[in-house]
Design a protein around this motif. Structure first.
Motif, PDB file in Angstrom:
ATOM      1  N   LEU A   1      16.517  61.172   8.037  1.00  0.00           N
ATOM      2  CA  LEU A   1      15.440  61.423   8.997  1.00  0.00           C
ATOM      3  C   LEU A   1      14.145  60.738   8.569  1.00  0.00           C
ATOM      4  CD1 LEU A   1      14.462  62.827  11.550  1.00  0.00           C
ATOM      5  CD2 LEU A   1      14.020  64.878  10.190  1.00  0.00           C
ATOM      6  N   LYS A   2      13.929  60.619   7.274  1.00  0.00           N
ATOM      7  CA  LYS A   2      12.714  59.968   6.788  1.00  0.00           C
ATOM      8  C   LYS A   2      12.632  58.524   7.265  1.00  0.00           C
ATOM      9  CE  LYS A   2       9.829  59.446   2.682  1.00  0.00           C
ATOM     10  NZ  LYS A   2       9.672  59.766   1.248  1.00  0.00           N
ATOM     11  N   ASP A   3      13.776  57.858   7.359  1.00  0.00           N
ATOM     12  CA  ASP A   3      13.800  56.478   7.859  1.00  0.00           C
ATOM     13  C   ASP A   3      13.342  56.418   9.315  1.00  0.00           C
ATOM     14  OD1 ASP A   3      16.080  56.711   5.681  1.00  0.00           O
ATOM     15  OD2 ASP A   3      15.510  54.593   5.747  1.00  0.00           O
ATOM     16  N   PHE A   4      13.787  57.395  10.093  1.00  0.00           N
ATOM     17  CA  PHE A   4      13.370  57.432  11.499  1.00  0.00           C
ATOM     18  C   PHE A   4      11.865  57.648  11.601  1.00  0.00           C
ATOM     19  CE2 PHE A   4      12.421  59.274  15.566  1.00  0.00           C
ATOM     20  CZ  PHE A   4      13.263  58.626  16.447  1.00  0.00           C
ATOM     21  N   VAL A   5      11.351  58.614  10.855  1.00  0.00           N
ATOM     22  CA  VAL A   5       9.920  58.926  10.927  1.00  0.00           C
ATOM     23  C   VAL A   5       9.087  57.734  10.470  1.00  0.00           C
ATOM     24  CG1 VAL A   5       8.093  60.433  10.049  1.00  0.00           C
ATOM     25  CG2 VAL A   5      10.326  61.396  10.650  1.00  0.00           C
TER      26      VAL A   5
ATOM     27  N   GLU B   1       8.459  64.084  23.928  1.00  0.00           N
ATOM     28  CA  GLU B   1       9.542  64.887  23.347  1.00  0.00           C
ATOM     29  C   GLU B   1       9.995  64.319  22.006  1.00  0.00           C
ATOM     30  OE1 GLU B   1      11.484  66.471  27.583  1.00  0.00           O
ATOM     31  OE2 GLU B   1      12.452  64.860  26.443  1.00  0.00           O
ATOM     32  N   VAL B   2      10.151  62.989  21.942  1.00  0.00           N
ATOM     33  CA  VAL B   2      10.563  62.375  20.674  1.00  0.00           C
ATOM     34  C   VAL B   2       9.453  62.508  19.639  1.00  0.00           C
ATOM     35  CG1 VAL B   2      11.377  60.265  19.556  1.00  0.00           C
ATOM     36  CG2 VAL B   2      12.056  60.747  21.910  1.00  0.00           C
ATOM     37  N   ALA B   3       8.208  62.280  20.064  1.00  0.00           N
ATOM     38  CA  ALA B   3       7.080  62.442  19.144  1.00  0.00           C
ATOM     39  C   ALA B   3       7.020  63.874  18.620  1.00  0.00           C
ATOM     40  CB  ALA B   3       5.774  62.082  19.847  1.00  0.00           C
ATOM     41  N   GLY B   4       7.353  64.840  19.473  1.00  0.00           N
ATOM     42  CA  GLY B   4       7.367  66.243  19.054  1.00  0.00           C
ATOM     43  C   GLY B   4       8.365  66.490  17.933  1.00  0.00           C
ATOM     44  N   LYS B   5       9.518  65.848  18.006  1.00  0.00           N
ATOM     45  CA  LYS B   5      10.520  65.995  16.943  1.00  0.00           C
ATOM     46  C   LYS B   5      10.002  65.414  15.630  1.00  0.00           C
ATOM     47  CE  LYS B   5      14.470  65.880  20.127  1.00  0.00           C
ATOM     48  NZ  LYS B   5      15.005  67.222  19.824  1.00  0.00           N
ATOM     49  N   VAL B   6       9.294  64.285  15.721  1.00  0.00           N
ATOM     50  CA  VAL B   6       8.732  63.673  14.516  1.00  0.00           C
ATOM     51  C   VAL B   6       7.641  64.564  13.928  1.00  0.00           C
ATOM     52  CG1 VAL B   6       7.454  61.680  13.635  1.00  0.00           C
ATOM     53  CG2 VAL B   6       9.307  61.335  15.275  1.00  0.00           C
ATOM     54  N   LEU B   7       6.745  65.061  14.774  1.00  0.00           N
ATOM     55  CA  LEU B   7       5.688  65.952  14.302  1.00  0.00           C
ATOM     56  C   LEU B   7       6.272  67.207  13.650  1.00  0.00           C
ATOM     57  CD1 LEU B   7       3.285  65.660  17.371  1.00  0.00           C
ATOM     58  CD2 LEU B   7       2.820  64.821  15.060  1.00  0.00           C
ATOM     59  N   ASP B   8       7.328  67.716  14.233  1.00  0.00           N
ATOM     60  CA  ASP B   8       7.992  68.900  13.692  1.00  0.00           C
ATOM     61  C   ASP B   8       8.569  68.616  12.308  1.00  0.00           C
ATOM     62  OD1 ASP B   8       9.184  71.697  14.694  1.00  0.00           O
ATOM     63  OD2 ASP B   8      10.711  70.665  13.521  1.00  0.00           O
ATOM     64  N   ALA B   9       9.229  67.458  12.172  1.00  0.00           N
ATOM     65  CA  ALA B   9       9.845  67.106  10.895  1.00  0.00           C
ATOM     66  C   ALA B   9       8.814  66.959   9.785  1.00  0.00           C
ATOM     67  CB  ALA B   9      10.640  65.806  11.055  1.00  0.00           C
TER      68      ALA B   9
ATOM     69  N   ASN C   1      10.155  68.883   6.475  1.00  0.00           N
ATOM     70  CA  ASN C   1      11.551  68.422   6.439  1.00  0.00           C
ATOM     71  C   ASN C   1      11.650  67.009   5.876  1.00  0.00           C
ATOM     72  OD1 ASN C   1      12.485  70.830   7.624  1.00  0.00           O
ATOM     73  ND2 ASN C   1      11.982  70.065   9.667  1.00  0.00           N
ATOM     74  N   VAL C   2      10.607  66.221   6.059  1.00  0.00           N
ATOM     75  CA  VAL C   2      10.490  64.927   5.395  1.00  0.00           C
ATOM     76  C   VAL C   2       9.098  64.866   4.762  1.00  0.00           C
ATOM     77  CG1 VAL C   2      12.110  63.688   6.864  1.00  0.00           C
ATOM     78  CG2 VAL C   2       9.733  63.838   7.558  1.00  0.00           C
ATOM     79  N   ILE C   3       8.984  64.216   3.640  1.00  0.00           N
ATOM     80  CA  ILE C   3       7.736  64.215   2.871  1.00  0.00           C
ATOM     81  C   ILE C   3       7.097  62.827   2.926  1.00  0.00           C
ATOM     82  CG2 ILE C   3       6.683  64.650   0.634  1.00  0.00           C
ATOM     83  CD1 ILE C   3       7.978  67.095   1.988  1.00  0.00           C
ATOM     84  N   PHE C   4       5.839  62.815   3.380  1.00  0.00           N
ATOM     85  CA  PHE C   4       5.057  61.586   3.416  1.00  0.00           C
ATOM     86  C   PHE C   4       3.703  61.841   2.758  1.00  0.00           C
ATOM     87  CE2 PHE C   4       8.166  60.453   6.550  1.00  0.00           C
ATOM     88  CZ  PHE C   4       8.219  59.055   6.517  1.00  0.00           C
ATOM     89  N   PRO C   5       3.099  60.810   2.178  1.00  0.00           N
ATOM     90  CA  PRO C   5       1.765  60.996   1.587  1.00  0.00           C
ATOM     91  C   PRO C   5       0.732  61.323   2.655  1.00  0.00           C
ATOM     92  CG  PRO C   5       2.374  58.666   1.613  1.00  0.00           C
ATOM     93  CD  PRO C   5       3.598  59.433   2.002  1.00  0.00           C
TER      94      PRO C   5
END
Length: 400
Positions: free
Chosen positions: A237-241, A273-281, A286-290
């Motif tokens: 999922l991190k790759d998608f985000v 809707e897709v942006a919402g899934k990314v914001l949720d992650a 669920n995925v870690i970003f700086p």
């Protein structure tokens, strides 16, 4: 005349040449009598050979018929030729789910004789599973080339196969951890994002937006949404985000171009809707970003959602048949993810977002009141800790 010649003249059920009676008793206890020939029974069935070799054997053999099915009877009576014929037949025809257990139970004691049937259901090795999964992924994420007949149906089937394997196949953890599989999925994901960007670029070049062009963009967003749904099961999922953050600026510039102000409602809703899934992650860890990447993601999509929500609501109020409103679940999901995202940012970034939120005229959605209250409390607490720290340092200096 030799035995073979005599055997060829025998006819099943012929009382004139029969030398033995076989009585089959049904489950209801009703007898069924058959005129048979002992030489043929002995030759074709070990069961009858054993029965007729006994000293006390008679010219009448009674068999309780408690099993049904030719294969089961053939096994019970040790008729090898009939058993082999049944196995060849069953191996070549499809079975219903309810028949499989019954067939396996019947052949369980046949040893090597049952291998043609057992070969159909034995577990496949990891390489075979991997190859099936890769083939399904390639077709499910195909982005171009000539379309064979029923291509859409085949793509749906491929996606269902991928989803089923990710959930139900016990070998999938080993398959999804494979480097080749991850590389293939990442490549497919990259191609899908590249295709999406190219389609958006083509939209800008067109003088008039056609329904077909809008459908292409909507389909690409649906494809990306599907990938977003399955990638968590592959730890990708991190790759998608990451890809989503990279294209967000360009995507929003296209979608907010003036030529699309009154069009593409379906695509705009799907984008949210897709942006919402990314914001949720990202918002729920669920995925870690700086922090800089999280700030960038939030600033991109907070302003867009804040702009689109009242616009879609207004369109829905004007037209009862307008089908592209953000439903309550979507609104709550995005609002919760944004609040969580804001509260996990450095305090200075939180202050910037709060100042922008307070100043905007459209403060109703998303409602950041909860985040604002927490930010205020943390700010006051931080000041108190700072004052206490200074006092402790001052007291320590005086005591020296």
């Amino acid at each position: 005349m030799d035995k073979a010649g005599v055997a060829m003249t025998y006819k099943f059920g012929d009382p004139s040449s029969s030398d033995i009676l076989v009585c089959l008793k049904t489950r209801e206890g009703r007898p069924e009598w058959f005129h048979c020939h002992s030489s043929i029974l002995v030759q074709k069935s070990k069961f009858f050979a054993d029965q007729l070799s006994r000293v006390d054997s008679t010219n009448c053999i009674e068999i309780p018929c408690t099993k049904f099915g030719v294969l089961q009877v053939a096994i019970a009576l040790s008729c090898e030729e009939i058993t082999q014929s049944c196995i060849q037949y069953l191996e070549a025809v499809p079975w219903e789910d309810k028949e499989e257990e019954e067939i396996l139970k019947a052949v369980s004691g046949l040893g090597p004789l049952a291998m043609p049937i057992l070969a159909r259901i034995q577990p496949v090795d990891i390489n075979a599973t991997k190859n099936v999964f890769l083939a399904a992924i390639r077709f499910a994420t195909s982005t171009g080339g000539p379309c064979p007949p029923f291509a859409d149906d085949l793509k749906v089937s491929a996606r269902e196969q991928v989803e089923y394997m990710l959930v139900e196949d016990e070998d999938m953890p080993l398959v999804t951890a494979d480097g080749e599989v991850k590389s293939e999925v990442r490549m497919s994901l990259s191609k899908m994002f590249s295709k999406f960007e190219k389609e958006l670029g083509s939209l800008l070049l067109e003088s008039d937006l056609t329904a077909a062009a809008e459908d292409i963009v909507l389909q690409s967003l649906s494809d990306l949404e599907w990938m977003c749904n399955i990638l968590p099961k592959m730890d990708l999922l991190k790759d998608f985000v990451s890809n989503w953050i990279d294209v967000s600026d360009y995507v929003l510039k296209v979608f907010q171009d003036k030529k699309f102000d009154t069009t593409m409602w379906g695509a705009k809703l799907k984008l949210i809707e897709v942006a919402g899934k990314v914001l949720d992650a990202v918002g729920y860890g669920n995925v870690i970003f700086p922090a800089p990447a999280r700030v960038q993601l939030l600033k991109f999509w907070l302003s867009y959602v804040r702009k689109m929500k009242p616009l879609l609501d207004s369109k829905g109020s004007e037209d009862v048949g307008f089908a592209y409103k953000m439903d309550e679940d979507l609104c709550q999901s995005i609002e919760g993810a944004i609040i969580s995202l804001v509260l996990a940012l450095p305090s200075n970034d939180q202050a910037d977002i709060m100042a922008d939120w307070i100043q905007t005229e459209q403060v109703r959605y998303p409602d950041l009141s909860e985040a604002f209250e927490v930010w205020c409390y943390r700010t006051k607490s931080a000041k108190r800790r700072l004052v206490v720290g200074f006092n402790e340092i001052g007291n320590a200096t005086i005591s020296l």
